[in-house]
Design a protein around this motif. Sequence first.
Motif, PDB file in Angstrom:
ATOM      1  N   ARG A  31       0.789  -1.111  -0.135  1.00 39.62           N
ATOM      2  CA  ARG A  31       0.149  -0.042  -0.153  1.00 39.62           C
ATOM      3  C   ARG A  31       0.912   1.042   0.065  1.00 39.62           C
ATOM      4  NH1 ARG A  31      -5.610  -0.702   3.104  1.00 39.62           N
ATOM      5  NH2 ARG A  31      -6.353  -2.277   1.994  1.00 39.62           N
ATOM      6  N   LEU A  32       0.492   2.254  -0.881  1.00 37.51           N
ATOM      7  CA  LEU A  32       1.012   3.301  -0.985  1.00 37.51           C
ATOM      8  C   LEU A  32      -0.070   4.662  -0.500  1.00 37.51           C
ATOM      9  CD1 LEU A  32       4.062   4.350  -3.231  1.00 37.51           C
ATOM     10  CD2 LEU A  32       2.098   6.059  -3.050  1.00 37.51           C
ATOM     11  N   TYR A  33       0.518   5.563   0.206  1.00 34.31           N
ATOM     12  CA  TYR A  33      -0.566   6.732   0.577  1.00 34.31           C
ATOM     13  C   TYR A  33       0.047   8.207   0.228  1.00 34.31           C
ATOM     14  CZ  TYR A  33      -2.358   3.141   3.327  1.00 34.31           C
ATOM     15  OH  TYR A  33      -2.790   1.798   4.092  1.00 34.31           O
ATOM     16  N   TRP A  34      -0.857   9.146  -0.310  1.00 33.75           N
ATOM     17  CA  TRP A  34      -0.124  10.387  -0.612  1.00 33.75           C
ATOM     18  C   TRP A  34      -1.101  11.214   0.345  1.00 33.75           C
ATOM     19  CZ3 TRP A  34       3.966  12.040  -3.106  1.00 33.75           C
ATOM     20  CH2 TRP A  34       4.437  11.327  -4.294  1.00 33.75           C
ATOM     21  N   LEU A  46      -4.918  12.294   0.514  1.00 34.01           N
ATOM     22  CA  LEU A  46      -5.000  12.601  -0.954  1.00 34.01           C
ATOM     23  C   LEU A  46      -5.757  11.512  -1.432  1.00 34.01           C
ATOM     24  CD1 LEU A  46      -2.077  14.893  -1.788  1.00 34.01           C
ATOM     25  CD2 LEU A  46      -4.426  15.446  -1.111  1.00 34.01           C
ATOM     26  N   THR A  47      -4.798  10.371  -1.613  1.00 39.63           N
ATOM     27  CA  THR A  47      -5.217   9.160  -2.461  1.00 39.63           C
ATOM     28  C   THR A  47      -4.339   7.752  -1.859  1.00 39.63           C
ATOM     29  OG1 THR A  47      -5.617   8.201  -4.529  1.00 39.63           O
ATOM     30  CG2 THR A  47      -3.596   9.451  -4.066  1.00 39.63           C
ATOM     31  N   TYR A  48      -4.817   6.571  -2.137  1.00 41.78           N
ATOM     32  CA  TYR A  48      -3.853   5.681  -1.719  1.00 41.78           C
ATOM     33  C   TYR A  48      -4.032   4.455  -2.961  1.00 41.78           C
ATOM     34  CZ  TYR A  48      -7.154   2.088   0.371  1.00 41.78           C
ATOM     35  OH  TYR A  48      -8.109   1.075   0.686  1.00 41.78           O
ATOM     36  N   PHE A  49      -2.953   3.723  -3.141  1.00 36.51           N
ATOM     37  CA  PHE A  49      -2.724   2.478  -3.833  1.00 36.51           C
ATOM     38  C   PHE A  49      -2.839   1.148  -3.148  1.00 36.51           C
ATOM     39  CE2 PHE A  49      -2.359   4.712  -7.954  1.00 36.51           C
ATOM     40  CZ  PHE A  49      -2.034   6.092  -7.444  1.00 36.51           C
ATOM     41  N   LEU A  55      -7.244   3.043  -4.934  1.00 32.86           N
ATOM     42  CA  LEU A  55      -8.385   2.512  -4.421  1.00 32.86           C
ATOM     43  C   LEU A  55      -9.198   3.709  -3.944  1.00 32.86           C
ATOM     44  CD1 LEU A  55      -7.410  -0.919  -2.428  1.00 32.86           C
ATOM     45  CD2 LEU A  55      -8.183  -0.444  -4.704  1.00 32.86           C
ATOM     46  N   GLU A  56      -8.791   4.890  -3.519  1.00 35.79           N
ATOM     47  CA  GLU A  56      -9.631   5.984  -2.969  1.00 35.79           C
ATOM     48  C   GLU A  56      -8.828   7.197  -3.222  1.00 35.79           C
ATOM     49  OE1 GLU A  56     -10.905   4.943   1.015  1.00 35.79           O
ATOM     50  OE2 GLU A  56     -11.560   7.121   1.213  1.00 35.79           O
TER      51      GLU A  56
ATOM     52  N   GLN B  95      -9.017   3.908   6.166  1.00 35.29           N
ATOM     53  CA  GLN B  95      -8.675   5.029   5.728  1.00 35.29           C
ATOM     54  C   GLN B  95      -8.061   5.733   7.048  1.00 35.29           C
ATOM     55  OE1 GLN B  95      -8.143   8.186   4.498  1.00 35.29           O
ATOM     56  NE2 GLN B  95     -10.259   8.515   3.600  1.00 35.29           N
ATOM     57  N   PHE B  96      -7.014   6.703   6.762  1.00 37.11           N
ATOM     58  CA  PHE B  96      -6.012   7.451   7.776  1.00 37.11           C
ATOM     59  C   PHE B  96      -6.729   8.816   8.029  1.00 37.11           C
ATOM     60  CE2 PHE B  96      -2.789   4.666   9.377  1.00 37.11           C
ATOM     61  CZ  PHE B  96      -2.498   3.794   8.575  1.00 37.11           C
ATOM     62  N   TYR B  97      -6.994   8.810   9.521  1.00 40.75           N
ATOM     63  CA  TYR B  97      -7.336  10.314   9.934  1.00 40.75           C
ATOM     64  C   TYR B  97      -6.351  10.746  10.825  1.00 40.75           C
ATOM     65  CZ  TYR B  97     -12.053   8.928   8.301  1.00 40.75           C
ATOM     66  OH  TYR B  97     -12.887   8.452   7.441  1.00 40.75           O
TER      67      TYR B  97
END
Lengths: 115, 108
Positions: A31-34, A46-49, A55-56, B95-97
């Motif tokens: 998983r990778l998140y921005w 912002l978004t994640y993979f 995915l979102e 989801q992260f908060y």
Amino acid sequence: DTGVSQNPRHKITKRGQNVTFRCDPISEHNRLYWYRQTLGQGPEFLTYFQNEAQLEKSRLLSDRFSAERPKGSFSTLEIQRTEQGDSAMYLCASSLLGRQGVGYTFGSGTRLTVV
Amino acid sequence: KNEVEQSPQNLTAQEGEFITINCSYSVGISALHWLQQHPGGGIVSLFMLSSGKKKHGRLIATINIQEKHSSLHITASHPRDSAVYICAVASSGNQFYFGTGTSLTVIP
């Protein structure tokens, strides 16, 4: 593997220009998140993979923003027609979804200044 | 209302003091993270908790799932502990908060 790597560390650009940032996650992380962080605030999602699939996406991610993770490894975040409000720290994080929860590692971020 | 609330926002302590930072959240979570952010902006993950208590050196993190509350404690604080401490929760939907952070200054 020394962790999550982001390039460049700093970017100054003129309003209206396009910019692209790169994130290299920990190699086995799926998983990778921005995130974006403005001064005095916590990071905003912002978004994640997951692997190569995005995915979102947050509502913060306007049409000027696009992110890719073409081979499920590194990711790029592009901002087109930059605006002064885009000035922020852009953070990348990666994680490995496992039985005991999510191990989560941040990169050092790319600081964008739009002048 | 934010999904994650931290208190205090700012904290100044004398070297050696015991410090507590609190975090309350309103969503169902799979894990809670305590993060440390230094002035240059880099973020380091200190703890990931889903229950109970964890200790690493002078840092202790606790979580009460029923009360949706976590605390980060620093014993024998030192000027090098000066940083922003951020509470982040991973929701059940991954989801992260993030909280807005607690800015800690430890004075020698």
